[in-house]
Design an enzyme around this catalytic site. Sequence first.
Site, PDB file in Angstrom:
ATOM      1  N   HIS A   1       0.810  -1.110  -0.110  1.00 42.44           N
ATOM      2  CA  HIS A   1       0.018  -0.107  -0.093  1.00 42.44           C
ATOM      3  C   HIS A   1       0.807   1.334   0.000  1.00 42.44           C
ATOM      4  O   HIS A   1       0.523   2.201   0.541  1.00 42.44           O
ATOM      5  CB  HIS A   1      -1.015   0.045   1.179  1.00 42.44           C
ATOM      6  CG  HIS A   1      -1.860  -1.296   1.019  1.00 42.44           C
ATOM      7  ND1 HIS A   1      -2.969  -1.355   0.782  1.00 42.44           N
ATOM      8  CD2 HIS A   1      -1.764  -2.504   1.666  1.00 42.44           C
ATOM      9  CE1 HIS A   1      -3.612  -2.554   0.641  1.00 42.44           C
ATOM     10  NE2 HIS A   1      -2.760  -3.153   1.373  1.00 42.44           N
TER      11      HIS A   1
ATOM     12  N   HIS B   1      -1.481   3.105  -5.233  1.00 42.63           N
ATOM     13  CA  HIS B   1      -1.724   1.860  -5.234  1.00 42.63           C
ATOM     14  C   HIS B   1      -2.971   1.507  -5.488  1.00 42.63           C
ATOM     15  O   HIS B   1      -3.977   2.291  -5.132  1.00 42.63           O
ATOM     16  CB  HIS B   1      -1.040   1.154  -3.900  1.00 42.63           C
ATOM     17  CG  HIS B   1      -1.608   1.568  -2.766  1.00 42.63           C
ATOM     18  ND1 HIS B   1      -1.677   2.896  -2.095  1.00 42.63           N
ATOM     19  CD2 HIS B   1      -2.763   1.004  -2.135  1.00 42.63           C
ATOM     20  CE1 HIS B   1      -2.521   2.938  -1.176  1.00 42.63           C
ATOM     21  NE2 HIS B   1      -3.017   1.822  -1.000  1.00 42.63           N
TER      22      HIS B   1
ATOM     23  N   HIS C   1      -7.827  -7.476   1.047  1.00 40.93           N
ATOM     24  CA  HIS C   1      -7.278  -6.559   1.993  1.00 40.93           C
ATOM     25  C   HIS C   1      -8.421  -6.362   3.234  1.00 40.93           C
ATOM     26  O   HIS C   1      -7.761  -6.203   4.532  1.00 40.93           O
ATOM     27  CB  HIS C   1      -7.115  -5.324   1.543  1.00 40.93           C
ATOM     28  CG  HIS C   1      -6.406  -3.991   2.101  1.00 40.93           C
ATOM     29  ND1 HIS C   1      -5.503  -4.346   2.924  1.00 40.93           N
ATOM     30  CD2 HIS C   1      -6.587  -2.852   2.039  1.00 40.93           C
ATOM     31  CE1 HIS C   1      -5.165  -3.171   3.639  1.00 40.93           C
ATOM     32  NE2 HIS C   1      -5.674  -2.091   2.956  1.00 40.93           N
TER      33      HIS C   1
ATOM     34  N   HIS D   1     -14.033   0.827   3.578  1.00 44.33           N
ATOM     35  CA  HIS D   1     -13.367  -0.011   2.518  1.00 44.33           C
ATOM     36  C   HIS D   1     -14.178  -1.365   2.362  1.00 44.33           C
ATOM     37  O   HIS D   1     -14.529  -1.795   1.193  1.00 44.33           O
ATOM     38  CB  HIS D   1     -12.023  -0.707   3.038  1.00 44.33           C
ATOM     39  CG  HIS D   1     -10.912   0.064   2.836  1.00 44.33           C
ATOM     40  ND1 HIS D   1     -10.463   1.179   4.049  1.00 44.33           N
ATOM     41  CD2 HIS D   1      -9.849   0.266   2.010  1.00 44.33           C
ATOM     42  CE1 HIS D   1      -9.261   1.955   3.258  1.00 44.33           C
ATOM     43  NE2 HIS D   1      -9.081   1.268   2.262  1.00 44.33           N
TER      44      HIS D   1
ATOM     45  N   GLU E   1      -5.824   4.300  -4.432  1.00 47.64           N
ATOM     46  CA  GLU E   1      -5.235   5.312  -3.512  1.00 47.64           C
ATOM     47  C   GLU E   1      -4.061   5.787  -3.827  1.00 47.64           C
ATOM     48  O   GLU E   1      -3.185   5.380  -4.461  1.00 47.64           O
ATOM     49  CB  GLU E   1      -5.295   4.497  -2.164  1.00 47.64           C
ATOM     50  CG  GLU E   1      -6.660   4.042  -1.724  1.00 47.64           C
ATOM     51  CD  GLU E   1      -6.571   3.110  -0.565  1.00 47.64           C
ATOM     52  OE1 GLU E   1      -7.711   3.044   0.261  1.00 47.64           O
ATOM     53  OE2 GLU E   1      -5.698   2.735  -0.240  1.00 47.64           O
TER      54      GLU E   1
END
Length: 222
Positions: A57, A61, A67, A170, A182
């Site tokens: 991350h 990315h 995740h 998320h 991100e």
Amino acid sequence: MTTPPSPSAPTPWIDVSVPVRSGMVHWPDNPPIEVVRVMDIARGDPATVTRLSLGVHTGTHVDAPVHFLADGAGVDAISFDQLLGEARVVEVTDGPSIGAAQLRPVDPRPGERLLFKTRNSARCWQTDRFLSDYVYLSTEGAALLAERRVRTVGIDYLSIAGMEEGVPTHRALLEHGICIIEGLDLSSVQPGSYELLCLPLRLAGADGAPARVLLRASSPGR
Ligand SMILES: [Zn+2]
């Protein structure tokens, strides 16, 4: 007699990924970034070779479903369709976060790839220090994007979510198959329609991967 239209100069690609380098900012509990020459022609070695040490991350990315979802897919299984194609850059200038109030005028549409340009772009990449007061997508905002069935969402700092809302925000996106990009730097990009090219490294089964991300203004009618 009509003159044929002159071939216009190709529209330039804009690099919206941040440079990966030693000591750059990273998420507080993630590994620091080291980019070290372990062999160097300047020191008499036959070739120059660099060792990388970083979390997936890092910088610009992509987050993979795994995740935050135990049975989720790895980054190498994300559909190209989520990473490549038309995208809309939306600028949000008000509020500490992006919620329903900010999203209603945006009117997110099914299948859209939405990239949020906030004050993060001009501010947060100026320092190697982690800034906790970045602009983020609220859990309420994530729920609205899920309801609108957008395809991909991007943000211009290290997390799409606020410090206190990491898990619910998320999950609200990943559970609905929305791809998360991100760490964008959108400081040199105006709001509007773009062609998106986002290529995360093909890390087998990983929870994310650094990506090179480019944007190119869409020609009207293309
Ligand atoms: Zn991430």
